[in-house]
Design a protein around this motif. Sequence first.
Motif, short mmCIF file in Angstrom:
data_model
loop_
_atom_site.label_atom_id
_atom_site.label_comp_id
_atom_site.label_asym_id
_atom_site.label_seq_id
_atom_site.Cartn_x
_atom_site.Cartn_y
_atom_site.Cartn_z
N ILE A 70 0.83 -1.21 0.00
CA ILE A 70 0.00 0.00 0.00
C ILE A 70 0.86 1.26 0.00
CG2 ILE A 70 -1.72 1.31 1.30
CD1 ILE A 70 -2.80 -1.31 0.06
N SER A 71 1.81 1.33 0.93
CA SER A 71 2.54 2.59 1.11
C SER A 71 3.82 2.35 1.89
CB SER A 71 1.66 3.59 1.87
OG SER A 71 2.43 4.64 2.42
N VAL A 72 4.91 2.94 1.43
CA VAL A 72 6.16 2.85 2.19
C VAL A 72 6.14 3.77 3.40
CG1 VAL A 72 7.61 2.08 0.28
CG2 VAL A 72 7.25 4.53 0.65
N ALA A 73 5.12 4.61 3.49
CA ALA A 73 5.01 5.52 4.64
C ALA A 73 4.28 4.87 5.80
CB ALA A 73 4.30 6.81 4.23
N GLU A 74 3.73 3.68 5.58
CA GLU A 74 3.04 2.98 6.67
C GLU A 74 3.82 1.73 7.06
OE1 GLU A 74 -1.08 2.10 5.80
OE2 GLU A 74 -1.35 4.02 4.81
N ASP B 241 0.42 -2.25 9.52
CA ASP B 241 -0.79 -1.52 9.13
C ASP B 241 -1.27 -1.85 7.73
OD1 ASP B 241 -0.88 -0.23 11.61
OD2 ASP B 241 0.55 1.29 10.95
N GLN B 242 -0.59 -2.78 7.06
CA GLN B 242 -1.04 -3.18 5.73
C GLN B 242 -0.91 -4.70 5.57
OE1 GLN B 242 1.67 -1.31 2.68
NE2 GLN B 242 2.71 -0.47 4.48
#
Lengths: 244, 244
Positions: free
Chosen positions: B122-126, B130-131
Amino acid sequence: MATNTPDYELYYWPTIQGRGEFVRLILEAAGAAYRDVGREPDGPAAIQEVLEGLEGRQPPAFAPPVLKADGATYAQTANICQLLGRRHGLAGQSDRDLYRVNQLQLTVHDCLTEAHDTHHPISVAEYYEDQREAAARRAAFFVEERIPKFVGHFDEVLSYTDGPFLLGDSLSYGDLSLFQLLEGLNYAFPEAFRRATEARDHLPALRAGVADVEGVAEYLESDRRIPFNEKGIFRHYPELDLSG
Amino acid sequence: MATNTPDYELYYWPTIQGRGEFVRLILEAAGAAYRDVGREPDGPAAIQEVLEGLEGRQPPAFAPPVLKADGATYAQTANICQLLGRRHGLAGQSDRDLYRVNQLQLTVHDCLTEAHDTHHPISVAEYYEDQREAAARRAAFFVEERIPKFVGHFDEVLSYTDGPFLLGDSLSYGDLSLFQLLEGLNYAFPEAFRRATEARDHLPALRAGVADVEGVAEYLESDRRIPFNEKGIFRHYPELDLSG
């Protein structure tokens, strides 16, 4: 231009721009003679055959596009682009230029892969409709964080010359690829792209400069340019863009 | 080897192998003198500075690794690898060899990106935590379909020479990168990797051949080789592997 005595054969899916478009733009800008084999009547079968390695005489390719030149086959888009760029005077004058263009090209591909994964974050074997929830989350991160970061980077890289191109007033294949990426982002995520570029000076000059290259201008008006559509990498699903 | 009169400076995160490891393996195999700047006391600040473009004198890089050579900076892993491979006799003898090695290198990077996205779909920022749901789905596709496809492709590519390397008995930087990918897949997805490789003849020879290269063998035993860990690209989360 496609002629009867081609120097190159391109093997790529016939209904989308996809990664093949980065190769097509170089061929067209260079005025190179090529066959777009995937778009001929037996195209899909020809693609399958070339992927499997030309009847065992050459190593197989992992995926299209594949370029055939001088009896050899080459795969991986950035690799094909480098080959064509060097052969057609679109890779600068020195090794330093070559690596600089390749660096840009590979960063374009990183953004391209992320753009693709907004609609296919889970699996390319499943439809978008079956991964919409994950797609919405991945796309939110892409339009909010990644498009501004990539676009800002490209604009800053272009600021290091007097422009309009990466190496100044001399066109390179990296400019063609960046043009294609920007066109695709603008198609798929018009609101996110508009916001990310509105304060950017150099990207509009790059887009205009590439669109004005003789072979490119003629190509973009021709029916050889497949329109963007929702089977390709850049898909305009309004629910994945920023809201206007 | 790291010395006091380095020809190269590598800028990469100090706690993971990551993409920097592809660069390190070439430097070590070539016996090149380099500073691993990111692992020095002021490493993180130095990385940030080089990303921003060396005080405005050179275009910025999108992400590490960055290599400094002859006063210029180069980014994008496959680009740095090509530069080092050409300079140190690890890119074959001809342009055709060069493109063949680059093609392998880029296919390795495609697989690497997919391996990374199994834990960050989903996101490298999470955080991974959380994914996890999306990660489980993406990883299932990766271990069931993609690992066998990539591994089978690499084995078949290697079958076109007498081995053990891509170009036969002459080492190229693509072999080093393929070695690193295989090591990483084996670490992160041991059961999927075991199943995908058990009927493959050429990959074990490639792995053994690279591990036996003098500079590589010495490096792998040294403390310069950062162990695989769960902060890097290849993370061993048993729940993402096939069950044994």
